[in-house]
Write an enzyme that holds these catalytic residues in place. Structure first.
Site, PDB file in Angstrom:
ATOM      1  N   LYS A   1     -39.280  24.767   7.828  1.00 47.20           N
ATOM      2  CA  LYS A   1     -38.279  25.325   8.741  1.00 47.20           C
ATOM      3  C   LYS A   1     -37.877  26.705   8.218  1.00 47.20           C
ATOM      4  CE  LYS A   1     -35.663  21.558   8.593  1.00 47.20           C
ATOM      5  NZ  LYS A   1     -36.667  21.019   7.668  1.00 47.20           N
TER       6      LYS A   1
ATOM      7  N   GLY B   1     -33.853  20.447   2.758  1.00 46.16           N
ATOM      8  CA  GLY B   1     -32.653  19.845   2.214  1.00 46.16           C
ATOM      9  C   GLY B   1     -32.436  18.469   2.813  1.00 46.16           C
ATOM     10  N   SER B   2     -31.717  17.612   2.101  1.00 46.22           N
ATOM     11  CA  SER B   2     -31.342  16.318   2.663  1.00 46.22           C
ATOM     12  C   SER B   2     -30.131  16.503   3.570  1.00 46.22           C
ATOM     13  CB  SER B   2     -31.031  15.323   1.546  1.00 46.22           C
ATOM     14  OG  SER B   2     -32.217  15.049   0.827  1.00 46.22           O
ATOM     15  N   GLY B   3     -29.760  15.430   4.254  1.00 43.70           N
ATOM     16  CA  GLY B   3     -28.613  15.502   5.152  1.00 43.70           C
ATOM     17  C   GLY B   3     -29.015  15.609   6.606  1.00 43.70           C
ATOM     18  N   HIS B   4     -30.333  15.612   6.858  1.00 49.66           N
ATOM     19  CA  HIS B   4     -30.832  15.706   8.231  1.00 49.66           C
ATOM     20  C   HIS B   4     -31.473  14.409   8.694  1.00 49.66           C
ATOM     21  CE1 HIS B   4     -30.056  19.896   7.642  1.00 49.66           C
ATOM     22  NE2 HIS B   4     -30.992  20.008   6.720  1.00 49.66           N
TER      23      HIS B   4
ATOM     24  N   HIS C   1     -27.078  23.126   9.110  1.00 48.78           N
ATOM     25  CA  HIS C   1     -26.407  23.015   7.811  1.00 48.78           C
ATOM     26  C   HIS C   1     -24.958  23.423   7.942  1.00 48.78           C
ATOM     27  CE1 HIS C   1     -30.617  24.149   7.209  1.00 48.78           C
ATOM     28  NE2 HIS C   1     -30.615  23.236   6.270  1.00 48.78           N
TER      29      HIS C   1
ATOM     30  N   ASP D   1     -36.246  27.477   2.012  1.00 53.57           N
ATOM     31  CA  ASP D   1     -37.395  26.619   2.290  1.00 53.57           C
ATOM     32  C   ASP D   1     -38.685  27.417   2.227  1.00 53.57           C
ATOM     33  OD1 ASP D   1     -36.547  23.715   3.627  1.00 53.57           O
ATOM     34  OD2 ASP D   1     -34.995  25.241   3.754  1.00 53.57           O
TER      35      ASP D   1
END
Ligand SMILES: Nc1ncnc2c1ncn2[C@@H]1O[C@H](COP(=O)(O)OP(=O)(O)O)[C@@H](O)[C@H]1O
Ligand SMILES: Nc1ncnc2c1ncn2[C@@H]1O[C@H](COP(=O)(O)OP(=O)(O)O)[C@@H](O)[C@H]1O
Ligand SMILES: [Mg+2]
Ligand SMILES: [Mg+2]
Ligand SMILES: [Mg+2]
Ligand SMILES: [Mg+2]
Lengths: 331, 206, 331, 206
Positions: A105, A54-57, A219, A110
């Protein structure tokens, strides 16, 4: 929560575009996908590494594309695993015939999406191997559940497996190194504030003005304990204890550490944590050979940090020292 | 009832309508025990799925479900994407060459979808996932003649509500261990909407 | 405001200690001071660069110590200029006989404290020159006031003057380069949230849930306008217009830019801003040769960002490209 | 009055007491038009200055002020540190070799301190800085016999309050331009405390 964005739906696409424009010397886009590729991919003779999630990391994962680390990063929506169709495109684009290695991860989403892509790629005759990173000791390591989360320790997998691949390691050798990193890496995090997914508009959880969430996921998944905030040293001690008392025997060992900011915590505070961790490890007879302090695996604008400790041997130290040239990690 | 392409398309449309109007609620549920994106994921995926199937001419139900599967697989992401994708792919496979589809054939399709979800998710009933809704629904549909639309909806709803008290051992909620109790599972809730939509189609088409 | 600290009074000292422990290959402490030195200082034959200011802007300033940038950084208390006694120690420690160059941001306190140290050093026979950075176009450039603030553009001074010194430039040459950077660099920032000095416990200002402060300073000094938040593109346009319409003629020029995070703003948002800035500059016929996106000059945990545009010539481009090896900036 | 070492030390002690009890207020004032550290800076500096002068045996007032200057210069930082440091250094220089100090000598010392502040700060009266307090106080002290402690305090207080309406053209508040009006200047306020403490010493020692 105020955000510097245009439309929530466009955040990932525009971010990737802005990233590509900032780093034309490192990455290029794979047209029509959310995949960014190392400029010179496929690199002939080299096992290719792909990471993503996911994005945001940010800077994970695209920030680690470049010599000595990743060949491609696949970006999902905010906090949402990317889909198999994107991953398969990445696999095809980076494979030079030497095989592709996936760094995943350990989140159900994922794992499933990457494994589906892997099945499809293998059906097309591409050799694919993978490692599932699960360094977060906040979560019980049980065979009845999907197990532990992968958090900041993932960066060590990128670095060490990436260096092994760059040095000409075979797909099996790269896999073995990655598994060694996973076996020797433990992390745990704490949050001071929640974060807000752009599309949702509401913070993931609520914390009082004097509360912290110990064992937070990247998250914003709730942690293991909510409690009153204490001193930097006390919080660091609590995380460190869990990390050190887990299944890796860190006694008398050499280690590499990451003091990872989750987003909003100032660097000054990360260094205050580092001070404690260094002193504490020294007292415990553990020698720190490599220290990384900064934002390596974030959780949007969450305030907090995580501590990662990896036991290293000679080869791992050499691979940490090997050259790396990526937007977010240079040596 | 007997299934035709129109009903299959209507199913996706009605599901999407329910998902869209409950998007915030699904996200709230996921914020409590997950990462707060389930509403966003489902809304993004079903919006596209409906757009696709509403604008395409289909000859067979299998094709409707295949397109739905493809869209969900490539638009939802996260844990629910591959699972719903797999479910519709399995249904498409079971129903291939069968048009119109009988009640018994449809029950087989749902059962295969359930098996696909279990296999893909490496999970079983009782782990506080969408399986907890698919399982009783699949069982219910196998009952043959006796199945009624109202009963189907009830079964799905009851199953969803039951997830509230169970302990999560799979998916993100499992990280919470005991703290996962007391919250309804988001994926079970979106699956309930799916079967509520199915019941609606059924009522209309009966 | 929750903070990961021990005692407010110890924040700077513990941060410096943690920094030094994290980067033993780069810096060492100057015993009894808040000065960090390049490991091999004084570097013989080289003009030495010193920067510094209040703490709370990490990675500035210590993060820029190393080959090709600074020889020393002097840390003050949070948002408070360091005192002359600290600065003079730094000057003495880095001078190799080739002179010392001070990079000062234009704040009354910084200017006075650095100038007092300079007077003392000159009295002791050390050649000292300085530049005062004042890139912030949010503030009116008036001869009746103390003038404009120095913000993120300071990083370009570190890089370019640092490269000039590393290449063997004389004190006068280093000064000329630094002045050229200052003459050609303009910046402006915006805040989404305030920040809190650890010892104060209260945020520096208040913003509503839908408000931004345009023209914010890096110490939370109020900006020029408080308004409703708009899209990333609109905010970027507003800052960019002020920057471009100031006294530097950017028409048809080549530029280097910094999209600088002020602390809590996620990297994803900075890249969304970068996307707009790149497109907009391109449309205006301005060619971006170097792009830096990240946290270079922060303001504790403030959310927001600044845009810096520097007009470059061939020599400046070469100096930007020259090697630099510091904790926070590597090339 | 005539000044002895005890009075000089008491001045620093009383100033520190006022600064400590108004630390938060000074910070608040600086948050409004500066960066919110003035209370912290002054409190850190005067705490140390008092610790130093209270624990040292002095022969001359000049030495008390010299130590005060050194401590303030090395502990306050920011804009106020060099300014207060310069002020005390100048006073120390003027009073060198003069012990006890007469009223006229003290007035000279304050005048020189004011000049030092102006020079170091490249500022003048009316720019909404501490100069706006030091200036009228220096003028007042030059009045010779007529000076009374109460009047001194009043003069300083009035001067401080007057900064509220002026436009800042120096220091951080200048960035605010018109918005700087309506707020009392923090440095003028700490200077008021300094002269309030002076008036107190005076009253006691008269
Ligand atoms: N292993 C699994 N098997 C079946 N269903 C699962 C599994 N893991 C998660 N789920 C379902 O997926 C839902 C979460 O979906 P979503 O929030 O979209 O994905 P993510 O957890 O990746 O954020 C859960 O509520 C649960 O019903
Ligand atoms: N140029 C100047 N001349 C005289 N006094 C000044 C000048 N600049 C600032 N000051 C005084 O210093 C005060 C601010 O001190 P402080 O907050 O401690 O430092 P900083 O502004 O560096 O944070 C102002 O309120 C003002 O009275
Ligand atoms: Mg998710
Ligand atoms: Mg979710
Ligand atoms: Mg200050
Ligand atoms: Mg101040």
């Amino acid at each position: 929560m105020k955000k510097v964005i245009n439309q929530a739906d466009d955040v990932v696409e525009e971010m990737l575009e802005g990233f590509r424009m900032a780093h034309p010397g490192y990455v290029r886009a794979l047209e029509g996908t959310t995949v960014l590729l190392r400029n010179d991919a496929p690199v002939s003779g080299k096992v290719a590494l792909i990471s993503g999630g996911g994005s945001g990391h940010e800077p994970a994962h695209a920030g680690y594309i470049g010599t000595g680390m990743l060949d491609a990063a696949v970006a999902g929506e905010m906090f949402t695993s990317p889909t198999p169709d994107q991953i398969i495109e990445a696999i095809k684009a980076v494979d030079s015939g030497n095989g592709v290695f996936l760094v995943i991860k350990n989140y159900t989403g994922d794992v499933m999406n990457f494994e589906m892509a892997r099945e499809m790629a293998e059906a097309e005759g591409i050799s694919v191997e993978q490692v599932v990173v699960n360094d977060d000791v906040a979560v019980e390591d049980s065979s009845f559940t999907s197990g532990r989360r992968g958090i900041a320790g993932t960066v060590f997998v990128h670095k060490i497996a990436g260096a092994k691949a760059e040095a000409g390691g075979s797909l099996q050798e790269v896999k073995q190194m990655a598994e060694k990193v996973v076996a020797n890496t433990r992390s745990m995090g704490v949050a001071l504030t929640p974060c807000t997914i752009p599309g949702s508009g509401r913070p993931n959880f609520q914390l009082e003005d004097d509360e912290i969430e110990v064992g937070i996921g990247i998250h914003g998944e709730p942690g293991i304990e909510r409690k009153k905030i204490s001193s930097a040293d006390d919080i660091a001690e609590e995380l460190l204890q869990k990390v050190l008392k887990d299944s890796v025997d860190f006694n008398d060992s050499e280690v590499a550490i990451i003091i990872n900011g989750l987003g909003a915590t100032p660097e000054s505070e990360l260094y205050i944590v580092n001070r404690y961790v260094q002193n504490r490890l020294k007292e415990s007879g553990i020698k720190v050979t490599h220290t990384y302090v900064g934002e390596y695996m974030t959780s949007l604008e969450m305030a907090g940090f995580s501590i990662t400790v990896m036991k290293v041997d000679e080869e791992m130290k050499q691979l940490l020292d090997a050259g790396a040239d990526t937007p977010a990690f240079r040596r | 009832m007997v299934w035709k392409v129109e009903q299959a398309v209507a199913w996706i449309e009605k599901t999407n309508a329910l998902i869209q109007s409950n998007k915030e609620y699904l996200t709230e549920l996921d914020q409590a025990i997950g990462d707060g994106d389930h509403g966003l994921n489902m809304s993004r995926g079903f919006q596209e799925a409906e757009a696709k199937v509403s604008s395409t001419d289909y000859d067979t139900i299998a094709d409707v479900f295949k397109d739905t599967a493809t869209v969900l697989m490539s638009k939802v992401g996260g844990a629910s994407g591959p699972l719903y994708g797999t479910a519709f792919l399995k249904m498409s496979m079971v129903l291939k060459g069968k048009d119109p589809v009988t009640q018994a054939e449809f029950a087989d399709a749902v059962e295969e979808a359930l098996n696909g979800i279990k296999q893909r998710g490496k999970a079983d009933q009782g782990e506080k996932t969408m399986i907890d809704v698919w399982h009783p629904v699949a069982d219910f549909l196998k009952n043959g003649q006796n199945v009624q639309a109202e009963k189907l909806e009830e079964t799905a709803q009851q199953a969803m509500e039951n997830t509230k008290d169970t302990l999560a051992t799979k998916g993100r909620a499992a990280y919470l261990q005991e703290r996962s109790r007391g919250h309804v599972d988001p994926g079970s809730t979106s699956s309930f909407y799916l079967f509520q939509a199915l019941a609606d189609v059924w009522k209309e088409g009966a």
